[in-house]
Scaffold this motif. Structure first.
Motif, mmCIF file in Angstrom:
data_model
loop_
_atom_site.group_PDB
_atom_site.id
_atom_site.type_symbol
_atom_site.label_atom_id
_atom_site.label_comp_id
_atom_site.label_asym_id
_atom_site.label_seq_id
_atom_site.Cartn_x
_atom_site.Cartn_y
_atom_site.Cartn_z
ATOM 1 N N GLN A 171 1.038 -1.448 0.102
ATOM 2 C CA GLN A 171 0.291 0.223 0.161
ATOM 3 C C GLN A 171 0.763 1.081 0.240
ATOM 4 N N ASP A 172 2.078 1.455 0.630
ATOM 5 C CA ASP A 172 2.774 2.671 0.800
ATOM 6 C C ASP A 172 3.112 3.061 -0.693
ATOM 7 N N PHE A 173 3.165 1.884 -1.590
ATOM 8 C CA PHE A 173 3.748 2.072 -2.966
ATOM 9 C C PHE A 173 2.949 2.658 -4.055
ATOM 10 N N PRO A 229 0.452 5.962 -3.111
ATOM 11 C CA PRO A 229 0.818 7.235 -4.029
ATOM 12 C C PRO A 229 0.538 7.254 -5.645
ATOM 13 N N LEU A 230 1.279 5.931 -6.173
ATOM 14 C CA LEU A 230 1.601 5.815 -7.633
ATOM 15 C C LEU A 230 -0.035 6.454 -8.176
ATOM 16 N N LEU A 231 -1.400 5.116 -7.312
ATOM 17 C CA LEU A 231 -2.728 5.505 -7.842
ATOM 18 C C LEU A 231 -3.465 7.087 -7.966
ATOM 19 N N GLY A 271 -0.732 13.801 -1.661
ATOM 20 C CA GLY A 271 0.138 13.061 -1.816
ATOM 21 C C GLY A 271 1.357 12.746 -0.661
ATOM 22 N N ASP A 272 2.558 11.849 -1.290
ATOM 23 C CA ASP A 272 3.594 12.014 -0.866
ATOM 24 C C ASP A 272 3.996 13.175 -1.357
ATOM 25 N N PRO A 289 -7.011 6.455 2.941
ATOM 26 C CA PRO A 289 -6.562 6.930 1.029
ATOM 27 C C PRO A 289 -7.676 5.541 0.350
ATOM 28 N N GLY A 290 -7.681 4.899 0.748
ATOM 29 C CA GLY A 290 -8.986 4.024 0.068
ATOM 30 C C GLY A 290 -10.077 4.687 0.459
#
Length: 374
Positions: free
Chosen positions: A28-30, A33-35, A152-153, A316-317
């Motif tokens: 999820q940490d990856f 931010p990608l989504l 996001g990040d 975030p979900g």
């Protein structure tokens, strides 16, 4: 296909679903931010395209300008909200004293009626608003920042956005090559087009709806004379990122402020009533009118996706639930095997109502048409 083979296929599908969910949770940490980067890239792509096609800017320059402008705007909004929140926390002692004065008579009456000691109900140290605010201010600001995972990040999300926009043609070519054996180029092009339309429609519609709801909230609070009306109004509209329940959560804080600063309990009830009414307008008229049918998820599917994604990724979900479910629906609709699931997620059409409901709907439409003619 034999019964045993069908059962094996179902078992494999369930196993694949469980594995995908497990991988999504672990990574999820990856992935988050990608989504967010993918979704926000869709949002600012028209600006990048305008710079490239109309102003003839270099692609790198166009992307850099668009992302920089977006980040500055988002950072400014959340910074202003942070300062406003700190100002409210600074007044928490005054608010607490006023709320205590109004609650004490109720507790005294409760103590006389029930025999329950009010000290067991209200403990000054535990319920002091200033202490609650201090203890939870970090969590509240984390929540705002997470909702701003639209930021996001601060490093990864803008970086991902830049790379997605820079290599967009390359990535599309990769998708064509990866699916060459299973799907025609035309079908993949249509699927990608549907992806883009769904996300663009949802995001632009959400921004417009948030602006309208923020103005309506603020006007309602101004009419009641509530302090920090615009802050609370637009904070609640920002919480529309969490569908269905966000604006109701956003009504609790101004209701407490109304209880502290006004001489009647009805102001607090009025705040909740106004926000609830605006929630009704948003859900039944504003969002359907602006977003339209392109994000055609029924309410049941939307609520289930909200619950499942919140269990998977937390806040975030909840924010990602609708755009991701809408994207999954595009895939399901274009897969013969998964088309029934896409149908299940879609909007419920009039033909699926009961006959009595259909007749009532027709009568209502006729009456409405006559009234409009008058």
């Amino acid at each position: 296909m034999s019964e045993t083979t069908k059962k094996n296929h179902i078992a494999l599908d369930l196993l694949a679903f469980v594995l995908l969910s497990f991988i999504a949770y672990i990574l999820q940490d990856f992935l988050i931010p990608l989504l967010f980067a993918i979704i926000l890239s869709v949002l600012i792509y028209p600006i990048v395209h305008y710079f490239e096609s109309k102003l003839y800017f270099n692609r790198i320059v166009s992307i850099t300008i668009a992302i920089t402008f977006f980040v500055i705007m988002a950072f400014a909004v959340f910074t202003l909200m942070g300062f406003q929140f700190q100002e409210i926390v600074g007044k928490s002692d005054t608010y607490y004293e006023q709320i205590e004065k109004k609650i004490n008579p109720i507790l005294v009456q409760t103590e006389k009626s029930t025999g329950i000691d009010r000290k067991d109900v209200l403990n000054d140290e535990q319920l002091e608003i200033k202490e609650i605010a201090k203890q939870n201010s970090t969590g509240i600001m984390d929540f705002i920042a997470t909702s701003g995972s639209i930021l996001g990040d601060f490093i990864l999300t803008p970086l991902y956005m830049f790379l997605f926009l820079l290599y967009r043609n390359f990535l599309v070519s990769f998708i064509y090559k990866a699916t060459a054996k299973s799907c025609s180029r035309t079908k993949i092009r249509n699927i990608l087009s549907d992806f883009y339309k769904v996300q663009q429609n949802y995001l632009l519609g959400l921004l417009i709806v948030m602006s309208i709801v923020g103005v309506l909230n603020s006007l309602g609070l101004l009419l009641l004379g509530i302090e920090h009306a615009f802050f609370f109004g637009f904070l609640a509209s920002l919480l529309l990122l969490i569908p269905y329940i966000g604006i109701l959560i956003g009504s609790l804080l101004p209701a407490l402020i109304a209880l502290a600063t006004k001489d009647s309990y009805w102001y607090s009830i009025g705040v909740i009533g106004i926000f609830g009414f605006i929630q009704f307008l948003e859900g039944n008229f504003i969002t359907p009118k602006i977003t339209g049918s392109k994000v055609s998820l029924n309410v049941f599917a939307s609520i289930l996706s909200l619950i499942l994604f919140s269990m998977l990724w937390g806040i975030p979900g909840m924010i990602l639930a609708l755009p991701l479910t809408a994207s999954l629906k595009v895939i399901f609709d274009n897969s013969e095997k998964l088309k029934p699931i896409g149908f299940l997620l879609g909007g419920v059409q009039e033909k699926y109502f009961s006959n009595k409901a259909k007749n009532r709907l027709k009568i209502w439409k006729k009456i409405r048409a006559k009234n409009l003619k008058k």
